[in-house]
Structure formats: structure tokens, C-alpha cells
Enzyme design. Sequence first.
Site, short mmCIF file in Angstrom:
data_model
loop_
_atom_site.label_atom_id
_atom_site.label_comp_id
_atom_site.label_asym_id
_atom_site.label_seq_id
_atom_site.Cartn_x
_atom_site.Cartn_y
_atom_site.Cartn_z
N ASP A 8 0.81 -1.22 0.00
CA ASP A 8 0.00 0.00 0.00
C ASP A 8 0.85 1.28 0.00
O ASP A 8 0.45 2.31 0.56
CB ASP A 8 -0.97 0.01 1.20
CG ASP A 8 -1.88 -1.19 1.20
OD1 ASP A 8 -2.23 -1.65 0.11
OD2 ASP A 8 -2.24 -1.66 2.29
N LYS A 67 1.83 2.16 -5.17
CA LYS A 67 2.40 1.62 -6.42
C LYS A 67 1.50 1.92 -7.61
O LYS A 67 1.97 2.34 -8.67
CB LYS A 67 2.58 0.09 -6.28
CG LYS A 67 3.54 -0.31 -5.18
CD LYS A 67 3.61 -1.82 -4.98
CE LYS A 67 2.36 -2.41 -4.36
NZ LYS A 67 2.11 -2.05 -2.95
N GLY A 120 -4.60 -4.19 -3.82
CA GLY A 120 -5.59 -3.15 -4.10
C GLY A 120 -4.80 -1.91 -4.46
O GLY A 120 -4.17 -1.31 -3.59
N HIS A 121 -4.76 -1.59 -5.74
CA HIS A 121 -3.94 -0.47 -6.22
C HIS A 121 -4.86 0.66 -6.64
O HIS A 121 -5.69 0.51 -7.54
CB HIS A 121 -3.04 -0.93 -7.38
CG HIS A 121 -2.01 -1.94 -6.96
ND1 HIS A 121 -1.11 -2.50 -7.83
CD2 HIS A 121 -1.74 -2.49 -5.76
CE1 HIS A 121 -0.34 -3.35 -7.17
NE2 HIS A 121 -0.71 -3.37 -5.91
N GLN A 156 2.03 -6.00 -3.23
CA GLN A 156 2.48 -6.13 -1.84
C GLN A 156 3.76 -5.30 -1.64
O GLN A 156 3.90 -4.28 -2.28
CB GLN A 156 2.66 -7.61 -1.43
CG GLN A 156 1.36 -8.38 -1.33
CD GLN A 156 0.78 -8.80 -2.67
OE1 GLN A 156 1.44 -9.44 -3.47
NE2 GLN A 156 -0.47 -8.45 -2.94
P1 GDP Z 1 -0.75 0.38 -3.59
O1 GDP Z 1 -1.39 -0.89 -3.13
O2 GDP Z 1 0.72 0.41 -3.35
O3 GDP Z 1 -1.09 0.75 -5.01
O4 GDP Z 1 -1.36 1.53 -2.65
P2 GDP Z 1 -2.91 1.68 -2.22
O5 GDP Z 1 -3.68 2.19 -3.36
O6 GDP Z 1 -3.40 0.45 -1.53
O7 GDP Z 1 -2.78 2.75 -1.06
C1 GDP Z 1 -2.28 4.03 -1.28
C2 GDP Z 1 -3.36 5.04 -0.88
O8 GDP Z 1 -2.78 6.32 -0.74
C3 GDP Z 1 -4.45 5.20 -1.90
O9 GDP Z 1 -5.65 5.50 -1.26
C4 GDP Z 1 -3.96 6.38 -2.75
O10 GDP Z 1 -5.03 7.07 -3.37
C5 GDP Z 1 -3.33 7.23 -1.70
N1 GDP Z 1 -2.17 8.05 -2.12
C6 GDP Z 1 -1.23 7.75 -3.05
N2 GDP Z 1 -0.27 8.70 -3.07
C7 GDP Z 1 -0.62 9.61 -2.13
C8 GDP Z 1 -0.02 10.82 -1.66
O11 GDP Z 1 1.07 11.22 -2.08
N3 GDP Z 1 -0.69 11.48 -0.67
C9 GDP Z 1 -1.86 11.06 -0.15
N4 GDP Z 1 -2.42 11.77 0.81
N5 GDP Z 1 -2.46 9.92 -0.59
C10 GDP Z 1 -1.84 9.21 -1.55
P1 IMO Z 2 -0.92 -4.14 -2.26
O1 IMO Z 2 -0.46 -4.69 -3.59
C1 IMO Z 2 -0.97 -4.62 2.10
C2 IMO Z 2 -0.95 -8.73 3.63
C3 IMO Z 2 -2.19 -9.20 4.35
C4 IMO Z 2 -1.57 -10.20 5.32
C5 IMO Z 2 -0.46 -10.82 4.49
C6 IMO Z 2 -0.83 -12.14 3.83
O2 IMO Z 2 -2.22 -3.43 -2.32
O3 IMO Z 2 0.18 -3.36 -1.61
P2 IMO Z 2 -2.38 -12.82 1.77
O4 IMO Z 2 -3.83 -12.56 1.50
O5 IMO Z 2 -1.45 -12.24 0.73
O6 IMO Z 2 -2.08 -14.25 2.06
O7 IMO Z 2 -2.07 -12.01 3.15
O8 IMO Z 2 -0.12 -9.88 3.49
N1 IMO Z 2 -1.18 -8.18 2.27
C7 IMO Z 2 -1.14 -6.89 1.96
N2 IMO Z 2 -0.97 -5.80 2.75
N3 IMO Z 2 -1.08 -4.48 0.77
C8 IMO Z 2 -1.23 -5.54 -0.04
O9 IMO Z 2 -1.23 -5.47 -1.38
C9 IMO Z 2 -1.31 -6.83 0.56
N4 IMO Z 2 -1.47 -8.08 0.08
C10 IMO Z 2 -1.38 -8.90 1.14
O10 IMO Z 2 -2.84 -8.16 5.01
O11 IMO Z 2 -0.97 -9.52 6.39
MG MG Z 3 -2.89 -1.56 -1.83
#
Ligand code: GDP
Ligand code: IMO
Ligand code: MG
Length: 424
Positions: free
Chosen positions: A13, A16, A40-41, A224
Site C-alpha cells: 500500500d 504503487k 488493491g492499487h 504487496q
Molecule cells: P498500492 O497498493 O501500493 O497501489 O497503494 P494503495 O492504493 O493500496 O494505497 C495508497 C493510498 O494512498 C491510496 O488510497 C492512494 O489514493 C493514496 N495516495 C497515493 N499517493 C498519495 C499521496 O502522495 N498522498 C496522499 N495523501 N495519498 C496518496
Molecule cells: P498491495 O499490492 C498490504 C498482507 C495481508 C496479510 C499478508 C498475507 O495493495 O500493496 P495474503 O492474503 O497475501 O495471504 O495475506 O499480506 N497483504 C497486503 N498488505 N497491501 C497488499 O497489497 C497486501 N497483500 C497482502 O494483510 O498480512
Molecule cells: Mg494496496
Amino acid sequence: MKVDVLLGLQWGDEGKGKIVDVLTPRYDAVARFQGGPNAGHTLEFDQKKYILRSIPSGIFQGGKPNVIGNGVVLDPLLFEEEAEALAAAGTDLHKRLFISKKAHLILPTHRLLDAANEAAKGNGKIGTTGKGIGPAYTDKISRNGLRVGDILSGFEAKYAAAKARHLSMLRALNASIDKAAFQKLEAQWLKAVDYLRKFNIVDSEHFVNGLLRDGKCLLAEGAQGTMLDIDFGSYPFVTSSSTICAGCCTGLGVAPHNIGEVYGIFKAYCTRVGGGPFPTELTDATGEAICSRGNEYGSVTGRKRRCGWIDLVALRYAVMLNGVSRLIVMKSDVLDDFDTIKACVAYSVDGKETKDFPFDVEDAKPVYAELPGWKNPIGDMRREEEFPKEFKAYLSFLEKELGVPVSIVSVGPDRLQTVFRHHS
Ligand code: GDP
Ligand code: IMO
Ligand code: MG
């Protein structure tokens, strides 16, 4: 003619999805190499928000080929949901998405096994996303998996055998199964397999290497993060795939010499979802403030993310494992109001300080450096010259500690809230 890799350096998270979308115009194709719908991107642009789980984040920019590589595990049902949502919003995937025949399938029984394995662990549970990731990769490694290519012929028998095997495993785990709910899920899943058949199912290793031979550049998108890697993460509180740069070679069939830049992405603080050690975790008001300002709730599951200060010991380890050549700093805007910013520069383990990430972090106590906050909203800044001097100093501090230049700074969730630094 290289594959640049963008991957998370923390516990996932990091942002990416947002940056892959931003960088896509520089590339000819984008590819996912591991993970599955546990990801979840989030992407935000034109006042709209999209959350991608299995589909690469390059899907919106310029109709370029996007590849789901062999290292990915794919759930046809969740894929259908995701693809249909994109189609309804005007993005048709049939021409631009290419799915590897060698990607493994997540079966409905994998979800049940995931839940049963977690229940069997009791208090020691991992806190998985419940999407069947661990059981699907277990079948792959134990040579029992079904692959996307298997849906093209003789699928029924293969599926029946896998299901029977899983049901006997579930019985051994004393798992109670809601038969009616399972039958409904299975029927939807089998329909989704038919849906999947209509997409481009390819020998992705040939497809990717063909692009490279034709002089094209690819961006590989990690899911991840490094600290969730099956080998180097805080085992057993990890996911079941290779989240590090090496996973890109095996997950796409790309030779190491074809890897170019390695973009390491991280937040200006830390978050973690699920169980497992987290040395810099804050369970106080500061942690709460980071969580609410950063909106740190899972993009798919809605789970509250644990929050803490940035951990440079873990980041240094991640930089080393991945050979990171460029850093990307996300979400510094969340810290805009803080008087001081803390950064963990070392761990104290049994009274001894170490900068090397240890085997066991359970008893590691963070040693902090304190930096002055910038106390200015940075979300509307688009050039590094505009950054407050304290924020510039914070970025220089990170570069010095990690030994790699910061190329991109994200100051908000929107595509446009991205600052490219001069050397990027
Ligand atoms: P990913 O899994 O690595 O793609 O990241 P996620 O989407 O799960 O989580 C990143 C969260 O931070 C999302 O809700 C984005 O919309 C938000 N986000 C990304 N870059 C920034 C930033 O620079 N500032 C803030 N406040 N939010 C951001
Ligand atoms: P993105 O790509 C954050 C965590 C789960 C758990 C562990 C194992 O959005 O960054 P799994 O379902 O993979 O067997 O769970 O890994 N986990 C993540 N945490 N971002 C993710 O993906 C994750 N994918 C798995 O919460 O601790
Ligand atoms: Mg994510």
C-alpha cells in the site's frame, strides 16, 4: 530495451498503482509479475477513483499492452468483476490485456482453505486478505495447481480432481462449509472461467521477450511489498510470493540482464495490515493522526492499517535486496502539520544497536532521529523549488540514509499531485 521494475519497499500500500499509472506514458507496455487479488492499487485522475486488484495499473494510459504474468495468481470471478467495472467505465480490456497461460488459478476452494488455515492458527493467524492466495501458491509449489492455460481444454476433469483434493483437506481441517453458499460461488466462478476464455491468453514469456527484442521498454508493477516477501519478509507474517525484484525475472520470464531501473516506492511513514511484528508501530494519538490524515484503510477490505514512523532499517534492507536505483516518496503531505518528524535510524536489540535488519524483529526497539516538520501544505506544489526548506532537508536526509536518489515525490492521491525531481 529494458524492463524497469517498480515495487513496494514496505508492507504494501505504498502507492504503487498511482505511480505506475503516472509513469506509463514513458513505456510501451506494463506487466504484473506476482501476487493476485490480495492487491488493491488505487488510481485517481479526472475526479475519478479506480481500484485495481489483478489488472496492471498501466491500463488507462494510451491503450498499451498490459500483461498479467505467469507469477500472478488469478481468480476468474474477481477478474470478471474488475474487468466488467472497467468496461462499464469505458475501458475495454480485450485488445490491450494479455494473460499468461502459466498464471495459476485461484479456485473457490482456495478461499475456503485460506479461511480454514487462518482459523486453525487461532491467535497466531496471519490476517490474510482471505482471497485464497496462500493455498493457490501452495498448490503451485507442490505441483498441484491449475493454470490459466488449463481452461483451454479438458478443464472439467482437472477442476473436479483439484476440488476433490481440496475438500478432503478441508475435512482434515474440520472446516464447516456452507454448502448452498459454496455451490452458488462455484457456479459463478465456473461462469467466470467462460468469461476469461474470451481474453487474450498468451505465452507471456514469449510476448514479453518479443517486445524487448522489438526495442520496447516495459514497466513491471509489483504487488504487496518487500517486507511481505515470502523469503525476506517477517515470516510467517508474509504473503506467498516473491515480491522483490528477483520475482520480476521469474514472474515474467525476464533475464536478469534485461532489468533496468528499479524504482523503490515507500511512504514517508509506515503502515501494515494484518498481523506480524512492526517495530515503529504507534498505538497512540500520533498513530491515530497518521491513520486519519492518511486515510489508512484497506482499499479493498476496508481494514484499518496499523501506522507508525518511517523505518529506515527495514528500508535499507529493502533497498539492498532489490538493488533499488531510484526512490519514490509517497504521502509526505500526511505529515504536513507535524511539529517534528521521527525516523527510525537503527534498532536496539538486547541493548545493542544495529542498522542491519535482524532475523527476529520481535524485540527490536527503534532508535529515532528527529527532524523539524515543514508545517506547510505541500499538496498543491508541483516543482521541487516550491518545497519548504525543512521538507527538502527531509528528502536529503532520506537520500543520505538510504544511499539512493529520490526521483519522484508524491504530494497527494491524484495523478497530477506528482513532483519529478531534476535528476529523474
Ligand atoms: P498500492 O497498493 O501500493 O497501489 O497503494 P494503495 O492504493 O493500496 O494505497 C495508497 C493510498 O494512498 C491510496 O488510497 C492512494 O489514493 C493514496 N495516495 C497515493 N499517493 C498519495 C499521496 O502522495 N498522498 C496522499 N495523501 N495519498 C496518496
Ligand atoms: P498491495 O499490492 C498490504 C498482507 C495481508 C496479510 C499478508 C498475507 O495493495 O500493496 P495474503 O492474503 O497475501 O495471504 O495475506 O499480506 N497483504 C497486503 N498488505 N497491501 C497488499 O497489497 C497486501 N497483500 C497482502 O494483510 O498480512
Ligand atoms: Mg494496496
